[in-house]
Design an enzyme around this catalytic site. Structure first.
Site, PDB file in Angstrom:
ATOM      1  N   GLU A  64      43.388   1.692  -0.064  1.00  0.00           N
ATOM      2  CA  GLU A  64      43.406   2.363   1.243  1.00  0.00           C
ATOM      3  C   GLU A  64      44.655   3.219   1.389  1.00  0.00           C
ATOM      4  O   GLU A  64      44.589   4.383   1.819  1.00  0.00           O
ATOM      5  CB  GLU A  64      43.357   1.329   2.375  1.00  0.00           C
ATOM      6  CG  GLU A  64      43.464   1.949   3.762  1.00  0.00           C
ATOM      7  CD  GLU A  64      43.706   0.935   4.855  1.00  0.00           C
ATOM      8  OE1 GLU A  64      44.446   1.254   5.804  1.00  0.00           O
ATOM      9  OE2 GLU A  64      43.167  -0.202   4.783  1.00  0.00           O
ATOM     10  N   CYS A  94      33.763  -7.258   9.383  1.00  0.00           N
ATOM     11  CA  CYS A  94      34.159  -6.316  10.435  1.00  0.00           C
ATOM     12  C   CYS A  94      33.141  -5.183  10.475  1.00  0.00           C
ATOM     13  O   CYS A  94      32.249  -5.079   9.619  1.00  0.00           O
ATOM     14  CB  CYS A  94      35.561  -5.772  10.169  1.00  0.00           C
ATOM     15  SG  CYS A  94      35.670  -4.801   8.643  1.00  0.00           S
TER      16      CYS A  94
END
Length: 276
Positions: free
Chosen positions: A122, A12
């Site tokens: 995260e 990505c």
């Protein structure tokens, strides 16, 4: 046997950006794995002397530190800034966004619901920007017996499924007077998940390539498994077994957002050597 790649798969934007930074910086240390792919981490260490530290406390005589794509906690960032180490931030902008939202919303008096895995780096980073109360949940049931405030802001781990996020949002809308909803799921995740769903419905075997500690890769595998029972999650071509492919006519292949093309090519090359 037909071998077909998903329409969207692999690296990505955030991962490409982080890898490029690490290659340019060289001779540095990352706080935690830069991305969730062991093979690419090994390549960066071997070719660019980018080593991986377990956490900020493992820093010793390093001159340059790279913040991983998943980000680090606000507290660790502040500690890092107090040192003489040169800091390079490779946090994905799609991860920085929920961090900023959490900080802003909690400053405005909102408690925050984070849809995600509490143990994921995260989510740990995002949660650290909440100065009010944070609720980290994986499903709406975890909120059923919680006394909720009048003001809630909702964000999501970037790699989660949007339909599950909406279940939590809908639940909160019925329970809380004011709900601020921020869709922080990365659109690259949408595209990869839609692509594996489409591919797995027409394949009789699916191979998902990526780190087994990668949240987005595991989501791809779960989607594939829902539509194609003979779906397998592997990190490298070494894990492939020829018997998986006996009698198969259509093999679908996808890869997680941290999986480089060179690993996918190795997987395809290995499959092509099988007598199926």
């Amino acid at each position: 046997m037909i071998i077909e790649l998903a329409k969207n798969y692999g690296f990505c934007f955030g991962v490409k950006r982080a890898i490029k930074k690490a290659e340019q910086i060289k001779d540095a240390a990352t706080i935690g794995p830069l991305i969730h792919n062991n093979e690419e981490i090994f390549r960066l260490q071997k070719d660019f002397n980018v080593k991986t530290l377990e956490n900020i406390n493992a820093l010793s005589n390093e001159k340059k530190a790279i913040i991983r794509t998943h980000g680090i906690t606000k507290q660790d960032l502040e500690k890092l800034k107090e040192t003489d180490i040169e800091i390079f931030d490779a946090t994905c902008p799609f991860v920085t966004k929920p961090q900023q939202i959490c900080e802003r919303m909690s400053n405005e008096g909102y408690d925050v619901v984070i849809f995600g895995d509490e143990n994921h780096p995260e989510v740990k980073g995002v949660k650290s920007y909440v100065s009010t109360k944070a609720y980290v949940v994986l499903d709406k049931e975890e909120l059923e017996n919680v006394k909720l405030p009048n003001k809630i802001a909702v964000v999501s781990q970037t790699t989660k499924k949007p339909e599950h996020f909406m279940e939590i949002v809908n639940f909160l809308m019925l329970k809380v007077k004011e709900v601020r909803v921020f869709n922080t799921i990365c659109d690259a995740t949408f595209k990869n998940q839609d692509a594996i769903k489409e591919l797995s419905t027409k394949s009789d075997i699916v191979i998902v390539v990526g780190g087994k500690n990668s949240a987005n890769t595991k989501q791809l595998f779960l989607i594939a498994k829902t539509h194609c029972q003979d779906s397998y999650l592997i990190e490298t071509e070494a894990e492939l077994k020829e018997e998986w492919f006996l009698g198969k006519k259509h093999c679908g292949i996808s890869a997680g957002a941290s999986t480089p093309d060179w690993i996918v090519k190795n997987v395809i090359a290995k499959i092509q050597t099988f007598n199926c």
